[in-house]
Design a protein around this motif. Structure first.
Motif, PDB file in Angstrom:
ATOM      1  N   ARG A   2    -131.722 -99.846  48.714  1.00 42.26           N
ATOM      2  CA  ARG A   2    -132.141 -99.981  47.959  1.00 42.26           C
ATOM      3  C   ARG A   2    -132.886-101.056  47.032  1.00 42.26           C
ATOM      4  NH1 ARG A   2    -132.516 -97.056  42.993  1.00 42.26           N
ATOM      5  NH2 ARG A   2    -130.646 -97.338  42.687  1.00 42.26           N
ATOM      6  N   LYS A   3    -131.390-102.073  47.659  1.00 46.93           N
ATOM      7  CA  LYS A   3    -131.540-103.060  46.358  1.00 46.93           C
ATOM      8  C   LYS A   3    -132.785-104.036  46.669  1.00 46.93           C
ATOM      9  CE  LYS A   3    -126.816-102.441  44.616  1.00 46.93           C
ATOM     10  NZ  LYS A   3    -125.350-102.828  44.008  1.00 46.93           N
ATOM     11  N   VAL A   6    -135.276-102.746  45.194  1.00 49.11           N
ATOM     12  CA  VAL A   6    -135.786-103.302  44.079  1.00 49.11           C
ATOM     13  C   VAL A   6    -136.209-104.295  43.175  1.00 49.11           C
ATOM     14  CG1 VAL A   6    -134.154-103.597  41.531  1.00 49.11           C
ATOM     15  CG2 VAL A   6    -134.028-101.571  43.424  1.00 49.11           C
ATOM     16  N   PHE A   7    -135.281-105.493  43.915  1.00 47.45           N
ATOM     17  CA  PHE A   7    -134.881-106.958  44.376  1.00 47.45           C
ATOM     18  C   PHE A   7    -137.181-106.995  44.242  1.00 47.45           C
ATOM     19  CE2 PHE A   7    -134.594-111.623  45.438  1.00 47.45           C
ATOM     20  CZ  PHE A   7    -134.216-111.797  43.788  1.00 47.45           C
ATOM     21  N   GLN A 370    -127.005-116.057  39.407  1.00 45.88           N
ATOM     22  CA  GLN A 370    -126.125-116.290  39.119  1.00 45.88           C
ATOM     23  C   GLN A 370    -125.964-114.942  39.027  1.00 45.88           C
ATOM     24  OE1 GLN A 370    -128.465-118.584  38.697  1.00 45.88           O
ATOM     25  NE2 GLN A 370    -126.749-120.069  37.928  1.00 45.88           N
ATOM     26  N   LEU A 372    -127.882-111.814  39.219  1.00 46.32           N
ATOM     27  CA  LEU A 372    -127.943-111.416  40.454  1.00 46.32           C
ATOM     28  C   LEU A 372    -126.668-111.017  41.524  1.00 46.32           C
ATOM     29  CD1 LEU A 372    -131.761-111.973  41.258  1.00 46.32           C
ATOM     30  CD2 LEU A 372    -129.750-109.713  40.311  1.00 46.32           C
ATOM     31  N   ILE A 373    -125.555-112.750  42.028  1.00 46.07           N
ATOM     32  CA  ILE A 373    -125.236-112.714  42.634  1.00 46.07           C
ATOM     33  C   ILE A 373    -123.265-112.358  42.485  1.00 46.07           C
ATOM     34  CG2 ILE A 373    -123.114-114.671  43.892  1.00 46.07           C
ATOM     35  CD1 ILE A 373    -125.799-116.320  43.684  1.00 46.07           C
ATOM     36  N   SER A 375    -123.261-109.449  40.960  1.00 45.87           N
ATOM     37  CA  SER A 375    -123.368-107.851  40.775  1.00 45.87           C
ATOM     38  C   SER A 375    -123.087-107.634  42.302  1.00 45.87           C
ATOM     39  CB  SER A 375    -124.793-107.188  40.445  1.00 45.87           C
ATOM     40  OG  SER A 375    -125.976-108.046  41.742  1.00 45.87           O
ATOM     41  N   PRO A 376    -122.577-106.337  42.414  1.00 50.29           N
ATOM     42  CA  PRO A 376    -122.516-106.535  44.073  1.00 50.29           C
ATOM     43  C   PRO A 376    -123.573-105.678  44.355  1.00 50.29           C
ATOM     44  CG  PRO A 376    -121.741-104.197  42.530  1.00 50.29           C
ATOM     45  CD  PRO A 376    -122.335-105.319  41.235  1.00 50.29           C
ATOM     46  N   THR A 377    -123.739-107.236  44.510  1.00 45.98           N
ATOM     47  CA  THR A 377    -125.217-107.096  45.416  1.00 45.98           C
ATOM     48  C   THR A 377    -125.073-108.240  46.899  1.00 45.98           C
ATOM     49  OG1 THR A 377    -126.266-106.687  44.404  1.00 45.98           O
ATOM     50  CG2 THR A 377    -128.003-107.496  45.742  1.00 45.98           C
ATOM     51  N   PRO A 378    -124.775-108.036  48.072  1.00 42.57           N
ATOM     52  CA  PRO A 378    -124.451-108.646  49.173  1.00 42.57           C
ATOM     53  C   PRO A 378    -126.377-110.134  48.924  1.00 42.57           C
ATOM     54  CG  PRO A 378    -124.318-106.576  50.192  1.00 42.57           C
ATOM     55  CD  PRO A 378    -124.756-106.866  48.503  1.00 42.57           C
ATOM     56  N   ARG A 379    -125.280-110.992  49.543  1.00 46.46           N
ATOM     57  CA  ARG A 379    -126.353-112.279  48.918  1.00 46.46           C
ATOM     58  C   ARG A 379    -127.107-112.491  50.161  1.00 46.46           C
ATOM     59  NH1 ARG A 379    -123.722-117.947  47.193  1.00 46.46           N
ATOM     60  NH2 ARG A 379    -121.883-116.711  46.089  1.00 46.46           N
ATOM     61  N   LEU A 382    -130.173-110.359  48.921  1.00 48.35           N
ATOM     62  CA  LEU A 382    -130.775-111.215  47.416  1.00 48.35           C
ATOM     63  C   LEU A 382    -131.954-112.329  48.536  1.00 48.35           C
ATOM     64  CD1 LEU A 382    -128.426-112.452  45.454  1.00 48.35           C
ATOM     65  CD2 LEU A 382    -129.989-110.512  44.953  1.00 48.35           C
TER      66      LEU A 382
ATOM     67  N   LEU B  58    -119.144-115.958  41.696  1.00 53.42           N
ATOM     68  CA  LEU B  58    -120.292-117.412  41.653  1.00 53.42           C
ATOM     69  C   LEU B  58    -120.039-117.995  42.585  1.00 53.42           C
ATOM     70  CD1 LEU B  58    -122.987-116.464  40.301  1.00 53.42           C
ATOM     71  CD2 LEU B  58    -121.959-117.856  38.585  1.00 53.42           C
ATOM     72  N   MET B  78    -117.645-107.218  46.912  1.00 59.86           N
ATOM     73  CA  MET B  78    -117.906-105.860  46.655  1.00 59.86           C
ATOM     74  C   MET B  78    -116.876-105.538  46.041  1.00 59.86           C
ATOM     75  SD  MET B  78    -121.227-106.610  46.827  1.00 59.86           S
ATOM     76  CE  MET B  78    -121.093-108.861  47.678  1.00 59.86           C
ATOM     77  N   LYS B  81    -116.812-107.426  42.641  1.00 60.80           N
ATOM     78  CA  LYS B  81    -117.739-107.264  41.979  1.00 60.80           C
ATOM     79  C   LYS B  81    -118.474-105.707  40.714  1.00 60.80           C
ATOM     80  CE  LYS B  81    -119.771-111.314  43.626  1.00 60.80           C
ATOM     81  NZ  LYS B  81    -120.734-111.724  44.927  1.00 60.80           N
ATOM     82  N   ARG B  82    -117.911-105.074  41.524  1.00 58.93           N
ATOM     83  CA  ARG B  82    -117.956-103.103  40.769  1.00 58.93           C
ATOM     84  C   ARG B  82    -117.253-103.135  39.788  1.00 58.93           C
ATOM     85  NH1 ARG B  82    -120.283-101.553  45.380  1.00 58.93           N
ATOM     86  NH2 ARG B  82    -118.382-102.045  47.092  1.00 58.93           N
ATOM     87  N   PHE B 105    -133.950-103.461  35.139  1.00 56.92           N
ATOM     88  CA  PHE B 105    -133.898-104.225  36.826  1.00 56.92           C
ATOM     89  C   PHE B 105    -132.321-104.811  37.331  1.00 56.92           C
ATOM     90  CE2 PHE B 105    -133.262-108.392  38.892  1.00 56.92           C
ATOM     91  CZ  PHE B 105    -133.748-107.935  39.687  1.00 56.92           C
ATOM     92  N   PHE B 106    -131.921-105.380  36.050  1.00 57.14           N
ATOM     93  CA  PHE B 106    -130.259-105.359  36.698  1.00 57.14           C
ATOM     94  C   PHE B 106    -129.356-104.495  36.958  1.00 57.14           C
ATOM     95  CE2 PHE B 106    -131.828-109.461  34.308  1.00 57.14           C
ATOM     96  CZ  PHE B 106    -131.683-110.634  36.025  1.00 57.14           C
ATOM     97  N   MET B 109    -129.284-102.902  40.330  1.00 57.81           N
ATOM     98  CA  MET B 109    -129.683-104.273  41.160  1.00 57.81           C
ATOM     99  C   MET B 109    -127.437-103.534  40.985  1.00 57.81           C
ATOM    100  SD  MET B 109    -131.240-105.211  42.095  1.00 57.81           S
ATOM    101  CE  MET B 109    -130.736-107.279  43.670  1.00 57.81           C
ATOM    102  N   TYR B 110    -127.165-103.394  40.377  1.00 53.02           N
ATOM    103  CA  TYR B 110    -125.927-102.287  39.592  1.00 53.02           C
ATOM    104  C   TYR B 110    -126.016-101.061  40.598  1.00 53.02           C
ATOM    105  CZ  TYR B 110    -123.109-106.214  37.725  1.00 53.02           C
ATOM    106  OH  TYR B 110    -122.653-107.798  37.895  1.00 53.02           O
TER     107      TYR B 110
END
Ligand SMILES: Nc1ncnc2c1ncn2[C@@H]1O[C@H](COP(=O)(O)OP(=O)(O)OP(=O)(O)O)[C@@H](O)[C@H]1O
Ligand SMILES: [Mg+2]
Lengths: 532, 334
Positions: A2-3, A6-7, A370, A372-373, A375-379, A382, B58, B78, B81-82, B105-106, B109-110
């Motif tokens: 879903r992300k 969203v992106f 940064q 976004l990276i 956040s718990p979202t696989p690259r 993205l 990062l 993952m 990061k949560r 938006f962010f 993404m969370y």
């Protein structure tokens, strides 16, 4: 997953709310296309009465007519079905004709064939026309048979169309060997129409005779076969109609000749026969050679009025053309704006492609990447979101430009005009293929370039090169060169669709292939841009 | 006590464009306990941001690993990061989107969505006191307001751990105050674990339970404030600002020997502002002394006698600045 969406939708949203970007994405190509379109296409509404507008209609001519062996026509036993009823021996007649030099012997000696198909093809191809019947016999040259009452120009079609121009100007005819080949080429848009002269065309035109119960000679109605087919391109109804009337004019001319011959023979033979039957003529006293000589003196011009009076009832020509209904041949402005607008749309989309992807550097600079990276979202999500967002943006940009150009064209022309054709599904698929290609190229360029400065330098350079190659700047390069540009393939596809062609498979194959390849290689290269 | 962050031998070597390498972080060990505010204090370029970047996933560490709440940041990124929120040193927001759009938006993404998301965004704009401006574009915000939204964006997932990288850089005193209060509030009311980096001794001093002092990619001292100041003893610090002039080494030696309680004197010569400019910054003299106030009159007398122009004097009790100075021989602010 879903992300990714969203992106992607964030990408789309930011692209479509950036005023400067909108200006570049939409205003510039629209203004440019309109100006160029007006400059080259003129404002003129329909313009279909202007000859230059319809000069050089591309036509394929297929001649399958094998002609008629004159022997077939003249050899009595075959031709005259109930010949036995004749009170005289046709053989005598034949030999008399032979003696006069006009009998079956001479004709068959010559091996003469009458080929009306050759005539029609030659006229259309603007080649010198030879005598209709190539007999060496004096006094009966079919080519001399004409109708001097008809306007000269009418012999080649509606005078209004040919006015001021020769047939050569009007048509750009090419001889094609097979009917299927010609139809396919018409479907492709290579030709506006194909004139297909079928086998048996001459046979149909050549009169056939038979005696009826009263022993009177009657011309037989033509058979079903042998009608000329005008296979037209749906998108060019006016060109097709011009061609149709043209062919009809020529064929009618042939038919007039044919009817004249039929009528002459009918009258002569019947007069002769009834005289014999009434006993007015004693066959034994008839000086056949003299009669034949008299017949020989029959000059074609004598028959002229007949040729003019008798309007052929037989439908010698069929038009195999999909129903046109409301579709009209595109006005001049529409036909100009289609290639210009399409190439401008793709050209400007190229910038959206490169700079949409290039915005990854912006995201880095603003540290949103940064964030976004972290956040718990696989690259990979993205990456996918970025690419998907760009793809959809480019797709919508081209689609919106097509729609806007439709509006502009409609306003200029003065009536709603679907300049891209009516095959909406195909339009969308072509747009999608283009978007894939354009966006893929953006990914590839940004992936390949080492720095944002390199993207700024090489991106526009590549885009402009593609535009030059693809003819977006108004001058066309040789097709071999143009084929290297996705713009060429896109514009070609849009032009085909505008001409109601559906044969854009090769274009789609090239665009989708190129797009997918660029996307895959580009994404692989671009992945590095997400590493900090 | 449970460890929230546990880093072992973190090392980061960056490649420069010219091919040379720079070791930004040289083997850092770090332990941050659950519920504490831990500060990384160090001057510009010390490696604070690089350290945070590694323990937040990062940037990949060149060597070493960190675990967040038991999850390895390199192997289970993952899950790790949560657990964390991130307030970067830069304003990590889309300038052309509104504050609310940025947060929404962010938030998505969370993994937030729907009502939960809009409720959380409401809470946060309220929390940083920007409800009335939430629909304005970020690029119309003042620096302080951007910082507050930047902070709010790090709290979207209500994380048990938050990293804040110099969150008060470049803002006015009121905004700074708000942020410092917010950090304390988060720990007190939400029980959050905070990793806070700064190059300002006062901030570390006000907030932290424990402090790590960083310099040149290494943590040179770590502990509670009391533990650290003990390292430099009971000495006060007398800071003299003197005119731009040469001070004889002999004079400084004499002062150190003759004055009771003085242990050490540091002289920072004037810095030339630029080659052309004749103007220069005043030089600074730092005198370490037990019972500094007692020693002060005699030092002044000596300097006066030698013709040194004294512009100002300050007496500082032992603090983190002193620790840094003692360990590196440099002032934190330089
Ligand atoms: N991406 C990078 N490439 C090369 N060198 C880098 C990179 N990021 C940081 N450095 C270098 O690593 C060192 C540490 O930088 P870092 O940003 O971690 O310091 P910092 O303590 O956060 O400083 P500040 O207080 O100024 O934010 C610096 O010398 C910096 O130049
Ligand atoms: Mg930093």
């Amino acid at each position: 997953m879903r992300k990714i969406l969203v992106f992607a939708s964030k990408e789309l949203y930011t692209a479509f709310r950036d005023r400067n970007l909108m200006l570049l994405m939409f205003a510039t190509p629209l203004v440019l296309s309109t100006i160029i379109g007006l400059a080259f296409g003129g404002i003129g509404g329909n313009g279909d009465s202007e000859l230059p507008d319809f000069a050089d209609i591309p036509v394929a001519v297929v001649n399958l007519d094998e002609g008629v062996d004159t022997q077939e026509v003249i050899t009595l036993p075959d031709q005259f079905a109930n010949l036995d009823a004749l009170p005289f021996d046709p053989g005598d007649l034949a030999s008399a004709f032979n003696q006069a030099g006009l009998g079956p012997d001479q004709l068959s000696q010559d091996g003469t064939t009458l080929n009306f198909g050759d005539q029609l093809a030659a006229i259309l191809l603007s080649q010198p026309v030879e005598g209709t019947g190539t007999t060496t016999t004096e006094g009966f040259d079919l080519a001399e048979l004409g109708c001097s009452l008809l306007d000269e120009s009418e012999t080649i079609g509606p005078s209004s169309l040919a006015a001021g121009g020769t047939l050569d100007d009007l048509l750009d005819a090419t001889s094609v060997d097979s009917a299927d080949q010609a139809r396919a080429a018409v479907d492709n848009g290579d030709f506006a129409a194909a004139v297909i002269i079928p086998p048996g065309f001459s046979r149909r035109i050549m009169p056939h005779f038979a005696f009826d119960g009263d022993l009177r000679l009657r011309t037989q109605p033509p058979g079903e076969d042998g009608a000329v087919e005008v296979y037209a391109n749906n998108g060019r109804p006016i060109s097709a109609r011009i061609l149709h009337s043209l062919v009809a004019g020529i064929v009618n001319q042939f038919v007039r000749v044919s009817v004249a011959i039929g009528a002459t023979l009918e009258t002569s033979v019947n007069t002769l026969a009834s005289s014999i039957l009434r006993g007015d003529i004693d066959l034994s006293t008839v000086d056949l050679p003299a009669s034949v000589a008299a017949l020989q003196e029959l000059d074609a011009t004598v028959l002229e009025p007949l040729g003019c009076l008798i309007t052929p009832g037989a439908n010698n020509i069929t038009v195999a053309q999909p129903p046109l209904e409301h579709i009209q041949e595109a006005p001049r402005f529409a036909r100009t704006i289609v290639p210009i607008g399409a190439s401008q749309a793709v050209f400007f989309a190229l910038f959206t492609g490169v700079f949409g992807i290039h915005s990854i550097y912006e995201e880095r600079k603003y540290w949103t990447l940064q964030r976004l990276i972290v956040s718990p979202t696989p690259r990979i999500f993205l990456l996918a979101g970025k690419l998907l967002g760009n793809l959809v943006t480019v797709f919508l940009q081209i689609l919106i430009l097509l729609a806007a150009l439709t509006l502009i064209a409609s306003v200029v022309i003065g009536q709603p005009t679907l300049i891209w054709g009516t095959n909406f599904a195909a339009i969308i698929i072509v747009t999608l293929a283009l978007a894939l290609c354009v966006s893929g190229l953006g990914v590839f360029v940004v992936g390949l370039a080492k720095t944002p400065e390199q993207v700024n330098l090489f991106g526009p350079m590549i885009n402009i090169s593609l535009a030059v190659l693809g003819g977006a700047f108004g001058f066309a390069l040789p097709e071999q060169a143009a084929r290297f540009s996705l713009i060429y393939w896109g514009v070609d596809a849009f032009m085909q669709l505008a001409n109601a062609q559906t044969d854009v498979a090769v274009n789609l194959l090239v665009l989708f292939g190129q797009g997918i390849l660029l996307f895959l290689v580009g994404a692989w290269l671009f992945k590095r841009r997400l590493d900090l | 006590m449970r460890l929230m962050v546990e880093a072992r031998n973190l090392r980061k070597t960056y490649k420069r464009h010219d091919g040379s390498t720079i070791e930004a972080v040289k083997g850092v060990d770090l332990e941050i306990r659950q519920g504490e505010i831990f500060s990384l204090l160090g001057p510009n370029g010390a490696g604070k941001t690089t350290t945070i970047s590694m323990i937040s996933g990062l940037v990949e560490p060149t060597e070493g690993d960190a675990s967040i709440g038991g999850f390895s940041i390199t192997k289970q990124p993952m899950d790790a990061k949560r657990l964390m929120g991130f307030v970067p040193q830069e304003i990590a927001l889309y300038p052309d989107l509104s504050a609310r759009q940025n947060l929404a938006f962010f938030g998505r993404m969370y993994g937030l969505a729907g009502k939960t998301l809009s409720r959380r965004v409401d809470e946060l704009v309220e929390f940083v006191d920007l409800s009335d401006r939430q629909n304005d574009r970020i690029d119309t915000f003042s620096g302080g307001m951007k910082r507050r939204i930047n902070l709010a964006a790090g709290l979207l997932n209500s994380p048990p751990l938050i990293y804040m990288d110099e969150p008060t850089v470049g803002i006015d005193p009121q905004s700074r105050r708000r942020i410092l209060d917010t950090v304390k509030l988060l720990r007190e009311e939400e029980g959050m674990t905070v990793l806070y980096t700064t190059h300002l001794m006062e901030e570390a001093q006000e907030l932290s339970d424990r402090v790590g002092i960083m310099d040149h990619g290494e943590i040179i001292a770590m502990g509670t404030q009391a533990e650290l100041t003990q390292q430099v003893g009971e000495e006060d610090r007398l800071e003299f600002t003197i005119g731009a002039q040469e001070v004889a080494e002999a004079l400084l030696e004499r002062i150190q020997q003759e004055t009771v309680g003085v242990t050490r004197i540091l002289h920072n010569p004037p810095e030339q502002l630029s080659d052309e400019s004749s103007e220069s910054t005043p030089s600074r003299l730092t005198v370490f002394a037990k019972r500094g106030r007692t020693a002060l009159p005699q030092i002044i007398q000596n300097l006066d006698a030698a013709g040194v122009e004294i512009q100002s004097v300050a007496v500082r009790e032992p603090d983190l600045e002193a620790v840094f100075l003692a360990l590196t021989g440099r002032a934190l602010r330089d």
